[in-house]
Scaffold this motif. Structure first.
Motif, short mmCIF file in Angstrom:
data_model
loop_
_atom_site.label_atom_id
_atom_site.label_comp_id
_atom_site.label_asym_id
_atom_site.label_seq_id
_atom_site.Cartn_x
_atom_site.Cartn_y
_atom_site.Cartn_z
N ALA A 202 0.81 -1.22 0.00
CA ALA A 202 0.00 0.00 0.00
C ALA A 202 0.85 1.27 0.00
O ALA A 202 0.30 2.36 -0.06
CB ALA A 202 -0.91 0.00 1.23
N ILE A 203 2.18 1.14 0.06
CA ILE A 203 3.06 2.31 0.10
C ILE A 203 3.63 2.56 -1.29
O ILE A 203 4.26 1.66 -1.86
CB ILE A 203 4.21 2.12 1.11
N PRO A 204 3.44 3.73 -1.86
CA PRO A 204 4.04 4.04 -3.17
C PRO A 204 5.56 3.89 -3.10
O PRO A 204 6.18 4.25 -2.10
CB PRO A 204 3.64 5.50 -3.41
N GLU A 419 -14.06 -12.96 -4.45
CA GLU A 419 -12.91 -13.86 -4.39
C GLU A 419 -11.63 -13.12 -4.75
O GLU A 419 -10.59 -13.29 -4.09
CB GLU A 419 -13.11 -15.04 -5.35
N ALA A 420 -11.67 -12.28 -5.78
CA ALA A 420 -10.48 -11.53 -6.19
C ALA A 420 -10.03 -10.58 -5.09
O ALA A 420 -8.83 -10.45 -4.80
CB ALA A 420 -10.75 -10.78 -7.48
N ILE A 428 -7.67 -3.12 -4.77
CA ILE A 428 -8.53 -3.05 -5.95
C ILE A 428 -7.71 -3.16 -7.24
O ILE A 428 -8.14 -3.81 -8.21
CB ILE A 428 -9.36 -1.75 -5.94
N THR A 429 -6.54 -2.54 -7.26
CA THR A 429 -5.71 -2.59 -8.47
C THR A 429 -5.32 -4.02 -8.81
O THR A 429 -5.45 -4.48 -9.95
CB THR A 429 -4.44 -1.73 -8.27
N SER A 438 -9.95 -3.65 -16.29
CA SER A 438 -9.26 -2.42 -15.89
C SER A 438 -9.68 -2.01 -14.48
O SER A 438 -10.74 -2.43 -13.98
CB SER A 438 -9.58 -1.29 -16.86
N PHE A 439 -8.86 -1.18 -13.86
CA PHE A 439 -9.18 -0.64 -12.53
C PHE A 439 -10.52 0.10 -12.56
O PHE A 439 -11.36 -0.07 -11.69
CB PHE A 439 -8.04 0.30 -12.09
N ARG A 440 -10.71 0.92 -13.63
CA ARG A 440 -11.94 1.70 -13.73
C ARG A 440 -13.16 0.79 -13.87
O ARG A 440 -14.23 1.05 -13.29
CB ARG A 440 -11.84 2.66 -14.92
#
Length: 456
Positions: A202-204, A419-420, A428-429, A438-440
């Motif tokens: 979660a850290i860029p 499940e994902a 989410i990504t 896609s993420f969107r």
């Protein structure tokens, strides 16, 4: 035997009271003023403080009580007074006195008062211990189960808690890796220190070094103050690196130095800071395979993998599902809801590819939608679509479920997304990558289905 502080300005009275307490087996330290009493309380711990009310022509005993409550919060303070009245008692109790005795006091009266004070301390200690045990039991709730895999896990965790070695916890998402790490921490000598969880995924990447190691003022744009990192925040306790396989290679080498030297250098700093921290790492990846691919340092892997623990997937301990389900429902409903035997049996048949997290998510939805508070098979079947092999999806199955095509497709979509998300720890990504969309697109579907993450 207790350590007692006796505050009495009359030397003869102080000597007589000290002698009586010594004969009862107590260790007594005496002084003649509130100022001396405060100095002694700063230097030494006492179980009981016994103080006269009137000293030097004023109610100095009230000052002793105030100092005692500030410096010795666990001690019991007894007030001696020759001027007993209801007002005296109320004032003393408001300031924190445990009890008061009227002078002259007999040896027997004093002995009884001290024993009552000590008994109250022991009772409070027992209550604190029971509270701590209850808190630990709640934390360990999801590690319950009498299956052989869970017995082995608990045994390994308890052995890990007895040492200060690094621990590497492996297993699929949703198996309880952070809970296992907390169990090691709370069962170890570091339990009184901080437990600092860090989700490496979660850290860029650009902020990873600063977040973990801290930075000096002016080290980069926006670094307006000196800031310790998460490693220093865990000093004296445990740093939990969740999904450590997500850590960039550039940071891995610096973490290796922390493990070797027990020192940390902040970004932009020219000196190092000593740290006393135990590191527990977790991953759902095969780190040995990552080492072979060159995405994870071999030397760091060996440093982390001193005490390996593998969390078994739920499908390998199906016999634990009923007891887990009951515990989850009890925790989230406060004991107000129950699971039918039929529901428990049906739950035990599900694959739960998202493991305990998926089970918990399903039961939370059942609790939210149950009108009576009782969870039965009908509600379970309404909310959970058991996976069907592709070859078995047919018009017959659609009709058997008494659903139309749109309802069936929504259930399939919801199940696959659940499940994902369970497999990726809610990322989410990564869940979108698992689903091949896609993420969107995933965000749109989450919003359409009313699932968490769609309104962010």
């Amino acid at each position: 035997m207790a350590d007692i502080l006796l505050v009495e300005d009359e030397a003869n009275a102080r000597q007589i009271l000290s002698l009586g307490l010594n004969m009862q087996g107590h260790q007594v330290s005496g002084c003649a003023s509130a100022e001396e009493a405060e100095q002694l309380m700063q230097a030494q711990n006492f179980d009981v403080v016994l103080t006269d009310l009137r000293m030097d022509g004023r109610d100095a005993g009230i000052d002793v009580i105030r100092a005692g409550k500030r410096l010795l919060p666990d001690a019991r303070i007894l007030l001696l007074t020759a001027y007993a009245s209801a007002d005296t008692a109320v004032a003393a109790m408001k300031e924190g006195a445990f009890d008061y005795l009227t002078k002259p006091v007999s040896a027997d009266e004093l002995a009884v008062a001290v024993e009552i004070a000590l008994a109250d301390i022991a009772s409070a200690d027992s209550a604190h211990e029971a509270e701590a045990e209850d808190e630990l039991a709640v934390k360990n709730e999801m590690l319950i189960g009498e299956s052989e895999p869970m017995k082995r896990v608990r045994s390994r965790l308890m052995r890990a808690a007895q040492s200060d070695f690094t621990v590497l916890i492996g297993g699929e998402s949703g198996t309880g890796k952070e809970l296992a790490a907390r169990t090691v921490h709370t069962s170890s000598s570091r339990a009184g220190g901080p437990f600092v969880p860090v989700h490496c995924g979660a850290i860029p990447e650009g902020l990873f070094e600063s977040e973990l190691f801290g930075h000096r003022k002016g080290a980069f744009t926006g670094a307006d103050l000196d800031r310790p990192g998460l490693i220093e925040s865990a000093n004296g306790g445990t740093l939990f690196l969740d999904e450590v396989g997500e850590m960039p290679l550039s940071v891995q080498v610096k973490l290796l130095r922390v493990l070797q030297e027990r020192r940390v250098r902040r970004v932009g700093d020219d000196r190092e800071h000593d740290v006393d921290v135990r590191i527990i790492a977790a991953t759902n990846r095969d780190l040995e395979a990552e080492v072979r691919k060159g995405t994870f340092r071999e030397d760091l892997f060996f440093r982390l993998n001193v005490v390996p623990v593998h969390m078994p997937p739920l499908r390998q301990r199906r016999e634990d599902i009923p007891v887990l389900a009951r515990a989850i429902v009890r925790q989230w409903s406060g004991g107000r809801s129950t699971l039918s035997e039929g529901c428990l049996k049906r739950l035990s048949e599900f694959p739960f590819t998202g493991n305990v997290r998926e089970l918990e998510n399903l039961l939370q939805r059942m609790l939210a939608l149950s009108e009576s508070g009782d969870l039965d098979v009908a509600l379970l079947n309404e909310l959970y679509l058991a996976p069907q092999p592709v070859s078995e999806i047919s018009l017959y199955h659609l009709q058997q479920q008494q659903q139309n095509l749109d309802e069936w497709m929504e259930l399939v979509e919801r199940q696959l997304i659940d499940e994902a998300l369970a497999r990726t720890g809610g990322n989410i990504t990564r869940a979108a990558e698992e689903l091949g969309i896609s993420f969107r697109s995933l965000r749109y579907r989450l919003k359409k289905l009313g699932l968490s993450g769609g309104d962010e």
